[in-house]
Each structure stands twice: as C-alpha cells, then as structure tokens.
Design a protein around this motif. Structure first.
Motif, PDB file in Angstrom:
ATOM      1  N   ARG A   9       7.271   0.563   8.654  1.00  0.00           N
ATOM      2  CA  ARG A   9       7.291   0.971   7.225  1.00  0.00           C
ATOM      3  C   ARG A   9       8.393   1.594   6.739  1.00  0.00           C
ATOM      4  N   GLY A  10       9.531   2.352   7.709  1.00  0.00           N
ATOM      5  CA  GLY A  10      10.604   3.103   7.286  1.00  0.00           C
ATOM      6  C   GLY A  10      10.215   4.245   7.111  1.00  0.00           C
ATOM      7  N   ALA A  11       8.947   4.711   7.693  1.00  0.00           N
ATOM      8  CA  ALA A  11       8.320   6.144   7.664  1.00  0.00           C
ATOM      9  C   ALA A  11       8.798   6.960   8.723  1.00  0.00           C
ATOM     10  N   PHE A  12       9.433   6.273   9.952  1.00  0.00           N
ATOM     11  CA  PHE A  12      10.040   7.131  11.115  1.00  0.00           C
ATOM     12  C   PHE A  12      11.351   6.370  11.480  1.00  0.00           C
ATOM     13  N   PRO A  13      11.956   7.494  12.038  1.00  0.00           N
ATOM     14  CA  PRO A  13      13.327   6.980  12.513  1.00  0.00           C
ATOM     15  C   PRO A  13      13.421   5.688  13.288  1.00  0.00           C
ATOM     16  N   ALA A  14      14.609   5.112  13.170  1.00  0.00           N
ATOM     17  CA  ALA A  14      14.583   3.645  13.662  1.00  0.00           C
ATOM     18  C   ALA A  14      14.855   3.753  15.163  1.00  0.00           C
ATOM     19  N   ARG A  15      14.403   3.033  16.086  1.00  0.00           N
ATOM     20  CA  ARG A  15      14.872   3.048  17.486  1.00  0.00           C
ATOM     21  C   ARG A  15      16.117   2.587  17.600  1.00  0.00           C
TER      22      ARG A  15
END
Length: 101
Positions: free
Chosen positions: A55-61
């Motif tokens: 959802r774009g609500a956490f930093p990307a791996r």
C-alpha cells in the motif's frame, strides 16, 4: 534533463526513502535489516509488513541478492518514529470522558 529521484517535485515515497537513506549515510554507515529484525522492531507480522509495503505505507524492501531482501534501518526507524508521533498528535479523548479528572 536527467533528474535524480531526490530532486523530483512529486514527493514520491521512493524519492523520500532515497533522500532519507542518503542523509542517514552522512550520519553514519547505513545498516540493512533482515525480515526477522524488522518484525522484532515493529512488532508486525511478515504478512502485515507485506500488506503495508504494497500500500506504500511502509518502507520498500531492497533486493540484496536473488534470494535475500532487506530494509534500510534509517527508513524503518523513521517509520516507527512517524507512527509514534502521529499517534501522540492524533490521540483524542472520547466525548464521554471529557471533563473527567
């Protein structure tokens, strides 16, 4: 005209994360956290991390190798601090408790 992601004006999450990672590099070496470390620091399950990330609500791996991913420690810490700050600012006293105390 070639622009670097941190110079874009759209304020995308990717550009912000690159900017955060580059500014954290100035403070010290960047650390990469594996999924177990991220789960321990955030108290979230693997599935919840995946859903938030989608959802774009956490930093990307970041892809470290064909079979390994990791997260930039500074980005995860910034997310945690953002959650703490948002919760403190957004805390609301229920109407039925106003005026008590």
């Amino acid at each position: 005209m070639n622009t670097r992601p941190e110079e874009t004006t759209n304020g995308s999450a990717r550009a912000r994360s690159i900017k955060a990672a580059s500014s954290s590099h100035l403070a010290g070496p960047a650390c990469i956290l594996r999924v177990d470390q991220v789960m321990a620091r955030t108290a979230l399950s693997r599935t919840t991390l995946w859903r938030l990330e989608r959802r774009g609500a956490f930093p990307a791996r970041r892809q470290l190798s064909p079979g390994a991913v990791g997260w930039i420690e500074a980005e995860v810490e910034a997310w945690i601090l953002g959650r703490l700050t948002r919760d403190a600012v957004g805390a609301r006293v229920p109407d039925n408790l106003r005026g008590l105390g």
